[in-house]
Design a protein around this motif. Structure first.
Motif, PDB file in Angstrom:
ATOM      1  N   ASN A 174      15.485 -11.767  15.804  1.00  0.00           N
ATOM      2  CA  ASN A 174      14.978 -11.497  17.151  1.00  0.00           C
ATOM      3  C   ASN A 174      16.107 -10.930  18.016  1.00  0.00           C
ATOM      4  O   ASN A 174      16.333 -11.353  19.150  1.00  0.00           O
ATOM      5  N   PHE A 175      16.831  -9.959  17.448  1.00  0.00           N
ATOM      6  CA  PHE A 175      18.072  -9.498  18.059  1.00  0.00           C
ATOM      7  C   PHE A 175      17.890  -8.941  19.462  1.00  0.00           C
ATOM      8  O   PHE A 175      18.707  -9.174  20.348  1.00  0.00           O
ATOM      9  N   GLN A 176      16.811  -8.146  19.688  1.00  0.00           N
ATOM     10  CA  GLN A 176      16.629  -7.550  21.007  1.00  0.00           C
ATOM     11  C   GLN A 176      16.496  -8.625  22.080  1.00  0.00           C
ATOM     12  O   GLN A 176      17.076  -8.533  23.151  1.00  0.00           O
ATOM     13  N   MET A 177      15.729  -9.661  21.761  1.00  0.00           N
ATOM     14  CA  MET A 177      15.513 -10.728  22.729  1.00  0.00           C
ATOM     15  C   MET A 177      16.759 -11.587  22.910  1.00  0.00           C
ATOM     16  O   MET A 177      17.185 -11.849  24.045  1.00  0.00           O
ATOM     17  N   THR A 178      17.371 -12.021  21.805  1.00  0.00           N
ATOM     18  CA  THR A 178      18.527 -12.906  21.933  1.00  0.00           C
ATOM     19  C   THR A 178      19.719 -12.178  22.566  1.00  0.00           C
ATOM     20  O   THR A 178      20.451 -12.767  23.364  1.00  0.00           O
ATOM     21  N   SER A 179      19.887 -10.897  22.248  1.00  0.00           N
ATOM     22  CA  SER A 179      20.980 -10.138  22.863  1.00  0.00           C
ATOM     23  C   SER A 179      20.742  -9.947  24.356  1.00  0.00           C
ATOM     24  O   SER A 179      21.682 -10.011  25.161  1.00  0.00           O
ATOM     25  N   ALA A 180      19.477  -9.709  24.738  1.00  0.00           N
ATOM     26  CA  ALA A 180      19.158  -9.563  26.159  1.00  0.00           C
ATOM     27  C   ALA A 180      19.442 -10.864  26.902  1.00  0.00           C
ATOM     28  O   ALA A 180      20.010 -10.860  28.010  1.00  0.00           O
ATOM     29  N   LEU A 181      19.056 -11.996  26.317  1.00  0.00           N
ATOM     30  CA  LEU A 181      19.300 -13.291  26.953  1.00  0.00           C
ATOM     31  C   LEU A 181      20.796 -13.574  27.068  1.00  0.00           C
ATOM     32  O   LEU A 181      21.274 -14.038  28.119  1.00  0.00           O
ATOM     33  N   MET A 182      21.535 -13.293  26.000  1.00  0.00           N
ATOM     34  CA  MET A 182      22.980 -13.545  26.039  1.00  0.00           C
ATOM     35  C   MET A 182      23.675 -12.631  27.040  1.00  0.00           C
ATOM     36  O   MET A 182      24.520 -13.080  27.826  1.00  0.00           O
ATOM     37  N   ALA A 183      23.325 -11.344  27.014  1.00  0.00           N
ATOM     38  CA  ALA A 183      23.978 -10.396  27.921  1.00  0.00           C
ATOM     39  C   ALA A 183      23.671 -10.726  29.382  1.00  0.00           C
ATOM     40  O   ALA A 183      24.567 -10.727  30.229  1.00  0.00           O
ATOM     41  N   ARG A 184      22.416 -11.021  29.667  1.00  0.00           N
ATOM     42  CA  ARG A 184      21.982 -11.227  31.047  1.00  0.00           C
ATOM     43  C   ARG A 184      22.302 -12.633  31.556  1.00  0.00           C
ATOM     44  O   ARG A 184      22.909 -12.805  32.612  1.00  0.00           O
ATOM     45  N   ALA A 185      21.869 -13.663  30.809  1.00  0.00           N
ATOM     46  CA  ALA A 185      21.951 -15.032  31.308  1.00  0.00           C
ATOM     47  C   ALA A 185      23.291 -15.706  31.010  1.00  0.00           C
ATOM     48  O   ALA A 185      23.801 -16.466  31.828  1.00  0.00           O
ATOM     49  N   GLU A 186      23.848 -15.453  29.829  1.00  0.00           N
ATOM     50  CA  GLU A 186      25.072 -16.152  29.440  1.00  0.00           C
ATOM     51  C   GLU A 186      26.330 -15.462  29.951  1.00  0.00           C
ATOM     52  O   GLU A 186      27.268 -16.119  30.413  1.00  0.00           O
ATOM     53  N   PHE A 187      26.353 -14.118  29.882  1.00  0.00           N
ATOM     54  CA  PHE A 187      27.566 -13.387  30.246  1.00  0.00           C
ATOM     55  C   PHE A 187      27.448 -12.603  31.553  1.00  0.00           C
ATOM     56  O   PHE A 187      28.438 -12.024  32.009  1.00  0.00           O
ATOM     57  N   GLY A 188      26.239 -12.545  32.142  1.00  0.00           N
ATOM     58  CA  GLY A 188      26.062 -11.866  33.421  1.00  0.00           C
ATOM     59  C   GLY A 188      26.303 -10.370  33.369  1.00  0.00           C
ATOM     60  O   GLY A 188      26.818  -9.785  34.320  1.00  0.00           O
ATOM     61  N   LYS A 189      25.902  -9.721  32.270  1.00  0.00           N
ATOM     62  CA  LYS A 189      26.133  -8.288  32.096  1.00  0.00           C
ATOM     63  C   LYS A 189      24.875  -7.488  32.425  1.00  0.00           C
ATOM     64  O   LYS A 189      23.790  -8.032  32.604  1.00  0.00           O
TER      65      LYS A 189
END
Length: 440
Positions: free
Chosen positions: A239-254
């Motif tokens: 589920n790379f698109q979803m997990t990467s979006a969550l990590m980039a947006r929510a975890e790292f603030g990118k």
């Protein structure tokens, strides 16, 4: 031309490779834009909304792929591909027009995701089997590997370009670009030399053809093991698109650019895996199981990365392991399956691989919302490790597989299988021999 690119000697395959590369770049751009549109503009950073969008896009695979496999075994595959590729282009234009006009709503994206999934469900089995018509049988493994190279080169280019395009002109134009990209595949299919196609046997119209495909798969223990491993890993791990979006947006603030870069970095590992796959003459079931285990380890490490940069670097081994697993599974099934039922068998494989996504994506999205983005990756790691270990233990018991390591001699690692798996009652001997050959 060396063995890695051997299939590019054939004119029809060169056309297909080039056209598919362009269309795949557009498709990856749309996937990134669609998830980013839902996450940032149409919901309040909702991982669940992204998961639902993904689920709707893959849900038709569960309902239509078996019938699509019968269709792929019955009709002219080149003409069917022209229709499905054109339909996907029209849908991309439609969604782009809605976004550019300012009328796009979340339910619109849901509807377009569902419609695109329906067309893709018809497209996937025929795309998988059409490759066998472009090259001689002894080049099929190489052609499948190069197909993965094209797909992952597009994954390398598409997300990064999408991130830049979203930042520059917005998501709407990304959908329009994807619509235009399908013209490349249609043009390639039109220009092919039909006299040089290696036409596969066509299944006659008859009742019970889906049941025949299911019966064939049930008699092949190697295919069942592959489907079990791929099904579990696809449900919770791919589920790379979803997990990467969550990590980039929510975890790292990118932002969108950094999100797109994650997809491109992931594709570096995938591209390396695809090139290695193109060199293998014939993968085995054990490679699928081993790659699934490696994927579990790699994603577990990735989930623990403390910074955006370290997380991005960890994407490389994840991409390598996932692509090795999927390409080995695809090639093993195609090369060991009777051509008359290959479309139906591949459609069942696609149901397992992509049809699991509607189940897994909302669950993984919910886990990301409730427990944090890192756990949306962690659940994929845990399940991949569990299913690969279980598959290895099953193979050891039923196929009498033995693994030996010798430090002082080569090869250091030996996989021995002293006995061929016995066919189940009612399964024909040809299928049993194919199962044994693929498993070993």
């Amino acid at each position: 031309m060396n063995s890695t690119f051997a299939s590019l000697r054939y004119f029809n395959y060169r056309l297909w490779f080039a056209g598919a590369l362009v269309a795949n770049v557009g498709t990856w751009m749309q996937r990134v834009a669609q998830d980013w549109l839902v996450l940032t503009d149409l919901s309040d950073d909702s991982g669940l909304a992204v998961g639902i969008t993904t689920a709707l896009q893959f849900a038709p695979t569960l309902l239509l792929s078996a019938w699509a496999g019968v269709l792929a075994d019955r009709v002219n595959r080149r003409k069917l591909l022209m229709i499905t590729q054109g339909a996907q282009g029209v849908l991309a234009f439609g969604l782009g027009a809605l976004v550019l006009s300012g009328h796009a709503r979340l339910w619109h994206v849901y509807l377009f995701a569902l419609a695109l999934g329906a067309v893709a469900a018809l497209d996937q089995p025929v795309r998988q089997t059409f490759v066998a018509e472009l090259v001689p049988a002894n080049r099929l493994s190489n052609a499948v590997g190069l197909n993965s190279t094209s797909f992952n080169a597009a994954r390398l280019i598409g997300p990064g370009v999408a991130g830049l395009a979203i930042a520059a002109v917005g998501t709407g134009w990304v959908f329009v670009i994807n619509g235009v990209s399908f013209a490349a595949t249609i043009l390639a299919l039109t220009l092919m030399r039909t006299g040089e196609l290696h036409t596969m046997p066509v299944a006659p119209r008859a009742k019970g053809q889906i049941r025949e495909g299911v019966r064939y798969v049930r008699g092949r223990s190697d295919i069942l093991v592959i489907m079990a491993v791929i099904g579990v890993v696809s449900t919770f791990g791919l589920n790379f698109q979803m997990t990467s979006a969550l990590m980039a947006r929510a975890e790292f603030g990118k932002g969108a650019g950094e999100y797109g870069i994650l997809g491109s970095v992931l594709a570096i590992g995938s591209l390396a895996g695809a090139l290695l796959a193109a060199r293998r003459e014939r993968p085995r079931v054990r490679l699928v199981i081993g790659a699934a285990f490696a994927f579990g380890v790699a994603t577990g490490v990735q989930a623990l990365m403390p910074t955006y940069v370290s997380y991005a670097v960890a994407c490389i081994p994840v991409g390598l392991a996932s692509l090795t697993m999927m390409t080995a599974a695809n090639t093993t099934i195609q090369m060991s399956t009777d051509p008359v039922v290959r479309g139906r068998v591949m459609s069942l494989y696609m149901i397992v691989m992509l049809g699991a996504t509607p189940i897994g994506s909302p669950i993984v999205g919910w886990i990301g919302e409730q427990f944090g983005p890192r756990w949306s990756i962690g659940i994929g790691s845990i399940t991949a490790l569990m299913v690969s270990v279980a598959a290895g233990l099953w193979a050891r018991k039923h196929w009498r597989v033995q693994v030996r390591y010798r430090f002082l001699s080569r090869p250091h690692l030996q996989v021995l299988h002293p006995e061929v798996p016995a066919p189940r009652r009612g399964v024909d001997q040809v299928a049993a021999r194919e199962a044994a050959d693929a498993a070993l």
